[in-house]
Scaffold this active site. Structure first.
Site, PDB file in Angstrom:
ATOM      1  N   GLY A  21      22.684 -13.367  11.593  1.00 59.36           N
ATOM      2  CA  GLY A  21      23.956 -12.702  11.897  1.00 59.36           C
ATOM      3  C   GLY A  21      23.906 -12.082  13.286  1.00 59.36           C
ATOM      4  O   GLY A  21      24.654 -11.153  13.597  1.00 59.36           O
ATOM      5  N   GLY A  22      23.038 -12.612  14.116  1.00 58.44           N
ATOM      6  CA  GLY A  22      22.772 -12.015  15.424  1.00 58.44           C
ATOM      7  C   GLY A  22      23.915 -12.153  16.413  1.00 58.44           C
ATOM      8  O   GLY A  22      23.923 -11.479  17.447  1.00 58.44           O
ATOM      9  N   GLY A  24      27.049 -11.508  15.550  1.00 58.07           N
ATOM     10  CA  GLY A  24      28.131 -10.645  15.076  1.00 58.07           C
ATOM     11  C   GLY A  24      28.128  -9.287  15.762  1.00 58.07           C
ATOM     12  O   GLY A  24      27.356  -9.038  16.690  1.00 58.07           O
ATOM     13  N   VAL A  26      27.204  -6.195  14.746  1.00 56.14           N
ATOM     14  CA  VAL A  26      25.976  -5.396  14.650  1.00 56.14           C
ATOM     15  C   VAL A  26      24.843  -6.086  15.403  1.00 56.14           C
ATOM     16  O   VAL A  26      24.037  -5.438  16.083  1.00 56.14           O
ATOM     17  CB  VAL A  26      25.599  -5.141  13.171  1.00 56.14           C
ATOM     18  CG1 VAL A  26      24.293  -4.361  13.075  1.00 56.14           C
ATOM     19  CG2 VAL A  26      26.717  -4.402  12.450  1.00 56.14           C
ATOM     20  N   TYR A 141      32.700  -9.908  -2.576  1.00 60.10           N
ATOM     21  CA  TYR A 141      31.824  -9.357  -1.534  1.00 60.10           C
ATOM     22  C   TYR A 141      30.943  -8.242  -2.107  1.00 60.10           C
ATOM     23  O   TYR A 141      29.732  -8.213  -1.871  1.00 60.10           O
ATOM     24  CB  TYR A 141      32.702  -8.831  -0.402  1.00 60.10           C
ATOM     25  CG  TYR A 141      31.955  -8.185   0.738  1.00 60.10           C
ATOM     26  CD1 TYR A 141      31.297  -8.960   1.686  1.00 60.10           C
ATOM     27  CD2 TYR A 141      31.915  -6.799   0.876  1.00 60.10           C
ATOM     28  CE1 TYR A 141      30.619  -8.365   2.751  1.00 60.10           C
ATOM     29  CE2 TYR A 141      31.240  -6.194   1.926  1.00 60.10           C
ATOM     30  CZ  TYR A 141      30.596  -6.982   2.858  1.00 60.10           C
ATOM     31  OH  TYR A 141      29.928  -6.389   3.907  1.00 60.10           O
ATOM     32  N   LYS A 145      26.768  -8.441  -2.391  1.00 54.88           N
ATOM     33  CA  LYS A 145      25.890  -7.515  -1.660  1.00 54.88           C
ATOM     34  C   LYS A 145      25.022  -6.715  -2.635  1.00 54.88           C
ATOM     35  O   LYS A 145      23.882  -6.384  -2.334  1.00 54.88           O
ATOM     36  CB  LYS A 145      26.739  -6.573  -0.809  1.00 54.88           C
ATOM     37  CG  LYS A 145      27.317  -7.230   0.412  1.00 54.88           C
ATOM     38  CD  LYS A 145      26.350  -7.096   1.570  1.00 54.88           C
ATOM     39  CE  LYS A 145      26.657  -8.007   2.711  1.00 54.88           C
ATOM     40  NZ  LYS A 145      25.653  -7.953   3.766  1.00 54.88           N
ATOM     41  N   HIS A 184      38.572  -5.863   9.693  1.00 56.27           N
ATOM     42  CA  HIS A 184      38.592  -4.568   9.033  1.00 56.27           C
ATOM     43  C   HIS A 184      39.682  -3.697   9.651  1.00 56.27           C
ATOM     44  O   HIS A 184      40.304  -4.087  10.648  1.00 56.27           O
ATOM     45  CB  HIS A 184      37.240  -3.887   9.184  1.00 56.27           C
ATOM     46  CG  HIS A 184      36.170  -4.513   8.363  1.00 56.27           C
ATOM     47  ND1 HIS A 184      35.233  -5.364   8.897  1.00 56.27           N
ATOM     48  CD2 HIS A 184      35.904  -4.442   7.044  1.00 56.27           C
ATOM     49  CE1 HIS A 184      34.422  -5.778   7.933  1.00 56.27           C
ATOM     50  NE2 HIS A 184      34.803  -5.243   6.794  1.00 56.27           N
ATOM     51  N   LYS A 192      46.830  -4.660  16.631  1.00 54.11           N
ATOM     52  CA  LYS A 192      48.275  -4.606  16.363  1.00 54.11           C
ATOM     53  C   LYS A 192      48.963  -3.633  17.314  1.00 54.11           C
ATOM     54  O   LYS A 192      50.044  -3.910  17.839  1.00 54.11           O
ATOM     55  CB  LYS A 192      48.520  -4.193  14.912  1.00 54.11           C
ATOM     56  CG  LYS A 192      48.246  -5.328  13.928  1.00 54.11           C
ATOM     57  CD  LYS A 192      48.429  -4.875  12.499  1.00 54.11           C
ATOM     58  CE  LYS A 192      48.128  -6.002  11.529  1.00 54.11           C
ATOM     59  NZ  LYS A 192      48.000  -5.536  10.147  1.00 54.11           N
ATOM     60  N   ARG A 214      38.635   7.001   4.697  1.00 57.73           N
ATOM     61  CA  ARG A 214      37.466   6.163   4.988  1.00 57.73           C
ATOM     62  C   ARG A 214      36.510   6.895   5.924  1.00 57.73           C
ATOM     63  O   ARG A 214      36.930   7.735   6.731  1.00 57.73           O
ATOM     64  CB  ARG A 214      37.892   4.855   5.683  1.00 57.73           C
ATOM     65  CG  ARG A 214      38.647   3.882   4.795  1.00 57.73           C
ATOM     66  CD  ARG A 214      37.761   3.246   3.726  1.00 57.73           C
ATOM     67  NE  ARG A 214      38.511   2.326   2.879  1.00 57.73           N
ATOM     68  CZ  ARG A 214      39.165   2.655   1.767  1.00 57.73           C
ATOM     69  NH1 ARG A 214      39.181   3.913   1.373  1.00 57.73           N
ATOM     70  NH2 ARG A 214      39.787   1.745   1.055  1.00 57.73           N
TER      71      ARG A 214
HETATM   72  P1  NDP Z   1      30.174 -10.015  11.722  1.00 61.24           P
HETATM   73  O1  NDP Z   1      31.288 -10.575  10.920  1.00 61.24           O
HETATM   74  O2  NDP Z   1      30.473  -9.429  13.049  1.00 61.24           O
HETATM   75  O3  NDP Z   1      29.053 -11.134  11.921  1.00 61.24           O
HETATM   76  C1  NDP Z   1      28.671 -11.943  10.863  1.00 61.24           C
HETATM   77  C2  NDP Z   1      27.478 -12.732  11.309  1.00 61.24           C
HETATM   78  O4  NDP Z   1      27.058 -13.565  10.216  1.00 61.24           O
HETATM   79  C3  NDP Z   1      27.763 -13.651  12.501  1.00 61.24           C
HETATM   80  O5  NDP Z   1      26.620 -13.704  13.318  1.00 61.24           O
HETATM   81  C4  NDP Z   1      27.992 -14.990  11.827  1.00 61.24           C
HETATM   82  O6  NDP Z   1      27.695 -16.116  12.668  1.00 61.24           O
HETATM   83  C5  NDP Z   1      26.978 -14.905  10.694  1.00 61.24           C
HETATM   84  N1  NDP Z   1      27.282 -15.826   9.614  1.00 61.24           N
HETATM   85  C6  NDP Z   1      28.403 -15.900   8.862  1.00 61.24           C
HETATM   86  N2  NDP Z   1      28.323 -16.936   8.014  1.00 61.24           N
HETATM   87  C7  NDP Z   1      27.123 -17.532   8.230  1.00 61.24           C
HETATM   88  C8  NDP Z   1      26.456 -18.653   7.684  1.00 61.24           C
HETATM   89  N3  NDP Z   1      27.010 -19.387   6.701  1.00 61.24           N
HETATM   90  N4  NDP Z   1      25.227 -18.966   8.141  1.00 61.24           N
HETATM   91  C9  NDP Z   1      24.654 -18.256   9.139  1.00 61.24           C
HETATM   92  N5  NDP Z   1      25.220 -17.162   9.694  1.00 61.24           N
HETATM   93  C10 NDP Z   1      26.450 -16.823   9.253  1.00 61.24           C
HETATM   94  O7  NDP Z   1      29.430  -8.949  10.793  1.00 61.24           O
HETATM   95  P2  NDP Z   1      29.007  -7.466  11.175  1.00 61.24           P
HETATM   96  O8  NDP Z   1      28.140  -7.489  12.363  1.00 61.24           O
HETATM   97  O9  NDP Z   1      30.229  -6.633  11.137  1.00 61.24           O
HETATM   98  O10 NDP Z   1      28.156  -7.072   9.876  1.00 61.24           O
HETATM   99  C11 NDP Z   1      26.730  -7.128   9.857  1.00 61.24           C
HETATM  100  C12 NDP Z   1      26.259  -6.785   8.462  1.00 61.24           C
HETATM  101  O11 NDP Z   1      26.714  -5.471   8.116  1.00 61.24           O
HETATM  102  C13 NDP Z   1      26.783  -7.731   7.385  1.00 61.24           C
HETATM  103  O12 NDP Z   1      25.745  -8.001   6.478  1.00 61.24           O
HETATM  104  C14 NDP Z   1      27.884  -6.929   6.705  1.00 61.24           C
HETATM  105  O13 NDP Z   1      28.032  -7.300   5.361  1.00 61.24           O
HETATM  106  C15 NDP Z   1      27.381  -5.517   6.852  1.00 61.24           C
HETATM  107  N6  NDP Z   1      28.430  -4.511   6.854  1.00 61.24           N
HETATM  108  C16 NDP Z   1      29.487  -4.633   7.725  1.00 61.24           C
HETATM  109  C17 NDP Z   1      30.477  -3.674   7.722  1.00 61.24           C
HETATM  110  C18 NDP Z   1      31.634  -3.729   8.671  1.00 61.24           C
HETATM  111  O14 NDP Z   1      32.519  -2.854   8.576  1.00 61.24           O
HETATM  112  N7  NDP Z   1      31.685  -4.682   9.585  1.00 61.24           N
HETATM  113  C19 NDP Z   1      30.435  -2.508   6.801  1.00 61.24           C
HETATM  114  C20 NDP Z   1      29.241  -2.452   6.003  1.00 61.24           C
HETATM  115  C21 NDP Z   1      28.296  -3.432   6.027  1.00 61.24           C
HETATM  116  P3  NDP Z   1      28.844 -16.734  13.654  1.00 61.24           P
HETATM  117  O15 NDP Z   1      29.048 -15.729  14.743  1.00 61.24           O
HETATM  118  O16 NDP Z   1      28.222 -17.988  14.154  1.00 61.24           O
HETATM  119  O17 NDP Z   1      30.049 -16.946  12.803  1.00 61.24           O
END
Ligand code: NDP
Length: 324
Positions: A21-22, A24, A26, A141, A145, A184, A192, A214
């Protein structure tokens, strides 16, 4: 506010670290602190066992930070409830199992306060995670988790794996997903309001009554917390790590309106669901035992973090995730 340059990486400094998830939100915040780790997104589809093996064979990680997940806001969670459950269970199952097989020394996964039961006492304490169903808007979800907690504990008991879980509340920050259907509340409202201002609209309708409460944690703070708990937390049970302090969605929207200097009216579409009315979490255990590697950690002031996020969004629009 903490200083990125002062973060003590501990064992993460010298070991081979894989961050799923690198790509994304976080992951991007973590990359600022730990630029040398290997960050992967869905280029390796973690729902496919063979691709997880291929990834581990290539990287040969000693430490794993597991962030990858199918993540959405309330609408996305409701529209694709089964997909959220199945994809997350598959990703988690594969990442933990392959980590075991490859002898990973430590793995940290990120859960969410969405795992807590709809009906529980407040603030939410770790002992109550499994005492009731998550809110129905979060069924897939939330349970997916929760199963990470079950799997990590099972692996610790049977195989002695050092797998830990942390539980943040709502996260926000730079590189968030601003997709209108999948985001979110914070990225959705930022987008928006910004687009209403650009279009010269005199009023903007937002989802629900605006009354739900929240708590929010800045992604940069969570990155620091991940490093710290990775180095110091050794217990089998998940730990709440989110920044306390509740805001109504209405207050939040007014704050964003103020930051973005939008003059229009905010209207509330009360026919649409609110989700859980509140979900404050108790982080006292974390404050007691965590943060051993850094003395001067403080959660970033909410308004300041929101301003940074809005600024980043405006600067990068329309080249932000979910808009392009
Ligand atoms: P993001 O949605 O920003 O990023 C998700 C990441 O997961 C991306 O790197 C994405 O890759 C990767 N991913 C999704 N599907 C797959 C797959 N099938 N195989 C491999 N990689 C995949 O998430 P956040 O950074 O917001 O969240 C990080 C963590 O924190 C998550 O586990 C989330 O559940 C948790 N969390 C998040 C919250 C929030 O408000 N955002 C709140 C509480 C917990 P790609 O970029 O290529 O799509």
């Amino acid at each position: 506010m903490f200083n990125f340059n002062k973060v003590n990486l501990g064992r993460l400094k010298n070991e081979k670290v894989l961050v799923t998830g690198g790509t994304g939100m976080v992951g991007k915040a973590l990359e600022k602190i730990m630029p040398k780790a290997t960050y992967v997104g869905s280029k390796y589809d973690l729902t496919k066992y063979d691709q997880v093996v291929e990834l581990f064979e290539k990287v040969k990680p000693v430490c794993v930070i597991h962030l990858a997940a199918r993540v959405s806001g309330m609408k996305g969670n409701m529209d694709a409830v089964a997909e959220h459950y199945t994809e997350n269970v598959l990703m988690n199952t594969h990442v933990l199992e392959v980590s075991r097989i490859y002898g990973v020394k430590k793995l940290l996964s990120v859960l969410s306060t969405c795992i807590y039961p709809e009906h529980t006492s407040y603030p939410m304490v770790e002992e109550n995670i499994h005492n009731g169903e998550p809110h129905s808007t979060n069924l897939g979800y939330g349970f997916s988790k929760r199963m990470l907690d079950v799997q990590a504990r099972a692996y610790r008991r049977q195989y002695g794996c050092d797998f830990i879980n942390i539980v943040p509340n709502n996260l926000f920050g730079e590189h968030d997903n601003f997709h209108l259907e999948k985001s979110h509340v914070i990225p959705s409202v930022i987008r928006k309001i910004y687009e209403a201002k650009q279009a010269g609209d005199g009023a903007l309708k937002l989802w629900g009554t605006g009354d739900p409460l929240r708590e929010f944690t800045y992604s940069g703070d969570l990155a620091k917390i991940i490093v710290d708990t990775f180095n110091t937390y050794e217990e089998e049970y998940p730990i709440n790590v989110g920044c306390p302090g509740e805001y109504t969605i209405r207050d939040l929207a007014e704050m964003i309106k103020d930051i973005l200097r939008y003059d229009g009216f905010l209207l509330w579409d009360t026919r649409l669901p609110n989700g859980q009315i509140r979900k404050p979490s108790d982080n006292s255990k974390f404050l007691e035992i965590g943060l051993k590697t850094e003395d001067d950690f403080e959660y970033t002031d909410f308004r300041k973090a929101l301003e940074k996020t809005c600024l980043w969004f405006v600067k990068n629009y329309p080249n932000v995730r979910g808009v392009e």
